[in-house]
Design an enzyme around this catalytic site. Structure first.
Site, PDB file in Angstrom:
ATOM      1  CD  GLN A 172     -24.775  -8.125   9.023  1.00 39.44           C
ATOM      2  OE1 GLN A 172     -24.076  -7.269   8.535  1.00 39.44           O
ATOM      3  NE2 GLN A 172     -25.878  -7.851   9.665  1.00 39.44           N
ATOM      4  CG  PHE A 173     -24.045 -11.117  15.499  1.00 40.98           C
ATOM      5  CD1 PHE A 173     -25.180 -11.600  16.148  1.00 40.98           C
ATOM      6  CD2 PHE A 173     -23.776  -9.753  15.557  1.00 40.98           C
ATOM      7  CE1 PHE A 173     -26.017 -10.735  16.834  1.00 40.98           C
ATOM      8  CE2 PHE A 173     -24.602  -8.893  16.235  1.00 40.98           C
ATOM      9  CZ  PHE A 173     -25.731  -9.376  16.881  1.00 40.98           C
ATOM     10  CB  THR A 174     -27.817 -10.212  12.268  1.00 40.01           C
ATOM     11  OG1 THR A 174     -27.286  -9.557  11.113  1.00 40.01           O
ATOM     12  CG2 THR A 174     -27.630  -9.335  13.500  1.00 40.01           C
TER      13      THR A 174
END
Length: 148
Positions: free
Chosen positions: A78-80
């Protein structure tokens, strides 16, 4: 690393309407990796998560870990989680590690959890995924290392 930990009754992740990972009771992890993260941070957080006592014992107290209850883990990259929304209305993701750095560390983190005897299902790194789960409690925690 920044990880959102959610106690769940069930969870699954799909890509193109095809389930690629699913678990029953356990933990759903949303895993974010930044530029400075190394295997040291991954190891610390794998150890913490494996032993995190957030499941209820016979007396209703949070005293049991995912290992204690025989639960599993659904781990989703989950890079966000490293989205910066302080300026403007469009998040900046400059703090998120590039895929060539993040993917090997994400894979190693999941392997560290498996080395602790846990069943770990994953999403597909970099794919457009649909994640479904039933948050149990609800219980949601944010773990981060190094601590800010």
């Amino acid at each position: 690393m920044r990880i959102v930990v959610q106690r769940c009754k069930q969870a699954k992740v799909s890509v193109d309407n095809r389930v690629i990972g699913s678990i029953e009771k356990g933990l759903t992890l949303l895993v974010g990796i930044t530029h400075e993260d190394t295997e040291k941070e991954a190891g610390y957080l794998a150890e913490k998560i494996a032993g995190l006592r957030i499941f209820e014992d016979a007396e209703g107290k949070m005293n049991l870990s995912v290992q204690d209850i025989g639960g599993a883990i659904l781990s989703v990259s989950q890079f966000t989680l490293y989205g910066d929304c302080r300026k403007g209305k469009r998040p900046s993701f400059i703090s998120a590690a590039r895929p060539e750095t993040a993917k090997p560390l994400y894979d190693r983190f999941n392997e560290m959890l498996r080395e602790k005897g846990l069943t770990v299902e994953t999403g597909e790194f970099g794919a457009d995924m649909d994640v479904e789960f039933t948050n149990w409690g609800p219980v949601t925690l944010i773990l981060e290392h190094p601590f800010n």
